[in-house]
Design an enzyme around this catalytic site. Structure first.
Site, PDB file in Angstrom:
ATOM      1  N   GLY A  12      -2.747  -1.235  -5.358  1.00 49.77           N
ATOM      2  CA  GLY A  12      -3.373  -0.763  -4.538  1.00 49.77           C
ATOM      3  C   GLY A  12      -2.864   0.533  -4.562  1.00 49.77           C
ATOM      4  N   SER A  14      -0.765   3.473  -2.516  1.00 50.85           N
ATOM      5  CA  SER A  14       1.192   3.949  -1.599  1.00 50.85           C
ATOM      6  C   SER A  14       0.642   3.872  -0.277  1.00 50.85           C
ATOM      7  CB  SER A  14       1.438   5.311  -2.821  1.00 50.85           C
ATOM      8  OG  SER A  14       2.306   5.841  -2.358  1.00 50.85           O
ATOM      9  N   ALA A  16       0.327   1.670   0.865  1.00 52.08           N
ATOM     10  CA  ALA A  16      -0.788   0.047   1.043  1.00 52.08           C
ATOM     11  C   ALA A  16      -0.060  -0.916   2.205  1.00 52.08           C
ATOM     12  CB  ALA A  16      -1.309  -0.378  -0.042  1.00 52.08           C
ATOM     13  N   GLY A  17       0.741  -1.495   1.398  1.00 54.00           N
ATOM     14  CA  GLY A  17       1.899  -2.801   2.422  1.00 54.00           C
ATOM     15  C   GLY A  17       2.403  -3.455   0.677  1.00 54.00           C
ATOM     16  N   LYS A  18       1.775  -3.166  -0.095  1.00 56.86           N
ATOM     17  CA  LYS A  18       2.290  -3.444  -1.459  1.00 56.86           C
ATOM     18  C   LYS A  18       3.622  -4.500  -1.403  1.00 56.86           C
ATOM     19  CE  LYS A  18       0.945  -0.456  -4.631  1.00 56.86           C
ATOM     20  NZ  LYS A  18       0.842   0.334  -3.124  1.00 56.86           N
ATOM     21  N   SER A  86      -0.292   0.550  -9.882  1.00 58.91           N
ATOM     22  CA  SER A  86      -0.869   0.198 -11.167  1.00 58.91           C
ATOM     23  C   SER A  86      -2.948   1.149 -11.088  1.00 58.91           C
ATOM     24  CB  SER A  86      -0.823  -0.967 -12.138  1.00 58.91           C
ATOM     25  OG  SER A  86      -0.664  -1.963 -10.435  1.00 58.91           O
TER      26      SER A  86
END
Length: 185
Positions: A12, A14, A16-18, A86
């Site tokens: 996702g 930058s 986004a909460g990954k 990615s």
């Protein structure tokens, strides 16, 4: 019976909460006695991939190295949770092939660009909009969302705990945590 140690690949934009979701999933897995390792994109860039820039070729190589690392982690009986932008579908498909399709679970952290940009904890979007950062994903470079992710979550509309529950359900597991994961800021 626990599922075979696999790779959760959180992709996702930058902010986004990954990483927040990855750490909360790891906390829940650890609470269940399931060994896991989080590979955060920023940390990986400083360690394993410090020699790479942000060209398309370098981003592809970054994803390849992380996928190799995830496969090795899985082979030791440990879950790998990769939290990387990615941005390119081809690279994520290559990662799936490296890890093995049956052990690769692509999770799209589909938080909208406007929300990610409003969060902007490192000021990267602001710098990209000002022209100080070139090839910034979502602004001056593309992000190709997954066409058929195993799961899609939105940290703007779902709490961290809801994202963790959905991710664990994907894996056939349930949440086990002494305290609920923190809400995204």
């Amino acid at each position: 019976m626990q599922p075979v140690p696999s790779t959760l690949w959180l992709t996702g934009l930058s902010a986004a909460g990954k990483t927040t979701v990855a750490l909360a999933v790891a906390e829940s897995l650890t609470a269940q006695g399931v060994p896991c390792r989080v590979l955060d994109g920023d940390a990986v860039r400083k360690q394993l991939c410090s020699d790479l820039g942000f060209s398309r070729a370098d981003r592809s190589e970054n994803v390849r190295r992380v996928a190799q690392w995830c496969a090795q982690i899985n082979n030791t009986g440990t879950w790998a949770i990769a939290a990387l932008i990615s941005p390119y579908r081809d690279d994520r498909e290559r990662a799936r092939q490296i890890v093995g399709a049956s052990r690769f679970h692509e999770v799209h952290v589909a938080t909208p660009l406007s929300v990610c940009e409003a969060r902007d904890p490192k000021g990267l979007y602001r710098s990209a909009r000002a022209g100080a950062i070139s090839s910034f994903t979502g602004i001056s470079d593309i992000y190709e969302p997954p066409q058929a992710p195993a799961l899609s979550i939105d940290t703007d509309r779902q709490s961290t705990q809801a994202c963790v529950l959905a991710t664990l359900a994907l894996l056939g597991m349930t949440i086990a945590s002494a305290r609920p994961p923190a809400r995204l800021a």
